[in-house]
Design an enzyme around this catalytic site. Structure first.
Site, mmCIF file in Angstrom:
data_model
loop_
_atom_site.group_PDB
_atom_site.id
_atom_site.type_symbol
_atom_site.label_atom_id
_atom_site.label_comp_id
_atom_site.label_asym_id
_atom_site.label_seq_id
_atom_site.Cartn_x
_atom_site.Cartn_y
_atom_site.Cartn_z
ATOM 1 N N ALA A 178 0.804 -1.223 0.000
ATOM 2 C CA ALA A 178 0.000 0.000 0.000
ATOM 3 C C ALA A 178 0.835 1.271 0.000
ATOM 4 C CB ALA A 178 -0.946 0.001 1.199
ATOM 5 N N LEU A 274 -7.155 1.308 11.958
ATOM 6 C CA LEU A 274 -6.692 1.111 13.328
ATOM 7 C C LEU A 274 -5.725 2.216 13.710
ATOM 8 C CD1 LEU A 274 -6.112 -2.737 13.224
ATOM 9 C CD2 LEU A 274 -7.839 -1.552 14.580
ATOM 10 N N TYR A 276 -3.999 4.543 17.402
ATOM 11 C CA TYR A 276 -3.427 4.324 18.729
ATOM 12 C C TYR A 276 -3.441 5.639 19.488
ATOM 13 C CZ TYR A 276 0.012 2.863 22.275
ATOM 14 O OH TYR A 276 0.656 2.566 23.452
ATOM 15 N N TYR A 286 7.407 5.633 21.300
ATOM 16 C CA TYR A 286 6.620 5.472 20.073
ATOM 17 C C TYR A 286 6.953 6.651 19.171
ATOM 18 C CZ TYR A 286 2.535 4.034 17.295
ATOM 19 O OH TYR A 286 1.694 3.570 16.298
ATOM 20 N N SER A 326 1.347 -8.449 19.510
ATOM 21 C CA SER A 326 1.453 -9.076 18.193
ATOM 22 C C SER A 326 2.907 -9.080 17.737
ATOM 23 C CB SER A 326 0.597 -8.323 17.174
ATOM 24 O OG SER A 326 1.084 -7.012 16.991
ATOM 25 N N ALA A 328 4.070 -7.809 15.010
ATOM 26 C CA ALA A 328 4.406 -6.483 14.496
ATOM 27 C C ALA A 328 4.692 -5.509 15.632
ATOM 28 C CB ALA A 328 3.266 -5.962 13.624
#
Length: 406
Positions: A178, A274, A276, A286, A326, A328
């Protein structure tokens, strides 16, 4: 005096997200903690099913029976664990099904960003499938071979089990990157990269055209994509290239998907991405522009909801999911710490399950959410509502309520 059914309401609401019209939910195993005490058990009867018994053998609609109302003052606290559920198809046609079942039968979903059975994208696919939707998947090209091989060899079979005992079927898997809108955008070094060898038509435009050729239309589009090559760097140390890469892969990719898929999304359809909470709160660690990308994604959700709603009658929402371990997410490096932080500080002190995000997505994609668009829906045990971390020593003198774990 209250009926015992009230004690089951939380689990039943979670189960309802996986049911179809004509289906009923039944507990398949007893999950009451062995340490709890219940007074006057003689007035209560529970019916539990053997997992191997066929669903079609059951025709009753009541599985918790009361011989008389229960006096709540005589009941000791009960702890309920996570329940295993199974959809039951035994209700007679003339008996109406109670509740508001999520019905996605006849709907087709395309989910971009599934490469294994361990993330929110997979959980969303399962919930949509459990509600009756047909599942199409877009998988990152370098991961395509491993994903398809694992799927074909049955390595995901345990993860594919749906509430009714059947396995989730993925009708078709498409190669997808993508980051690239059309073949003209793909640089030569990517075209000749051996990880892309053997795959074709994997840009967003080409995938949308292939889906149109194969199936005509879809009803649900799910964006489960994110990548930040410099996520471990503080924002102030992030390069321009790293920042733009994060925004491109994590937020603009949703704009691109919507742009190319909107013409084949049926009116009344839904799209879900999705996000966060780092989009609006400081989450140290992050970095790399990922917090900026998520903030852009949420802003884009509102604008795209207006545009897609006016032009195509398609709804656009995003789910702000809590931390999940997960594969990822583990690449970020501090996901376990964030999970522990959530357990200590969220209003609901419990583990966040991927299926809870999946069930929310199924609701948002269903007619039950027909008036919801442009929304950021939090599925994080309420952590987004907290202004401070109550596990700090600074709050040791306060009477902070905690979950009385046994």
């Amino acid at each position: 005096m209250i009926p015992l059914l009230l004690f089951w309401s939380t689990d039943l609401l979670e189960m309802a997200a996986n049911t179809n019209p004509g289906l009923q939910i039944r507990a398949t195993e007893q999950c009451i903690s062995a340490s709890c005490n219940i007074s006057n058990l003689s007035s209560i009867s529970f019916s539990f099913e053997c997992k191997r018994k066929s669903c079609t053998d059951f025709r009753g609609s009541s599985y918790i029976s009361l011989s008389k109302p229960i006096d709540s003052s005589k009941l000791a606290p009960i702890k309920f664990e996570k329940m295993v559920t199974k959809a039951m198809s035994g209700a007679r046609e003339q008996v109406p099904v109670s509740g508001l079942p999520i019905d996605l039968r006849g709907k087709r979903a395309f989910i971009a960003g599934i490469a294994d059975d361990n993330g929110y994208g997979w959980a969303i696919a399962k919930s949509l499938a459990a509600a009756g939707a047909e599942i199409l998947v877009g998988t990152w090209v370098p991961a395509l071979n491993i994903f398809e091989t694992s799927l074909r060899r049955g390595k995901f079979d345990d993860s594919r089990v749906l509430p009714d005992g059947s396995l989730m079927e993925i009708t078709k898997v498409y190669p997808l990157d993508a980051v690239f809108d059309s073949p003209e955008d793909v640089p030569e070094d990517v075209k000749t990269n051996k990880r892309y060898a053997g795959s074709s038509k994997w840009t967003v435009k080409e995938v949308a055209e292939c889906v149109k050729q194969d199936f005509g239309t879809i009803d649900i589009l799910v964006h489960s994509l994110a990548n930040g090559p410099e996520v471990s760097k503080p924002l102030s140390e992030t390069s321009r290239k790293g920042y733009l890469a994060a925004v491109s892969a994590s937020s603009y990719s949703f704009i691109s998907l919507l742009r190319h898929f909107l013409p084949i999304i049926n009116p009344g359809g839904a799209t879900i991405s999705l996000t966060y909470v780092a989009s609006e709160r400081i989450i140290p660690g992050y970095g790399g522009g990922m917090s900026s990308a998520k903030a852009a994604l949420e802003s884009d959700t509102r604008v795209l909801a207006f545009e897609a709603g006016r032009k195509h009658k398609v709804r656009v929402n995003t789910i702000s999911a809590g931390p999940l371990g997960s594969r990822a997410a583990k690449a970020i490096g501090f996901i376990d710490m964030m999970i522990n932080y959530s357990l200590e500080n969220a209003p609901l002190q419990k583990e966040l399950y991927a299926e809870e995000v999946g069930n929310t997505a199924a609701f948002l994609a269903s007619p039950l959410a027909s008036a919801i668009t442009g929304a950021t829906v939090y599925v994080d045990n309420g952590l987004n509502a907290m202004g401070v971390g109550v596990d700090s020593p600074a709050f040791s003198g306060l009477n902070i309520p905690t979950d009385n774990k046994s």
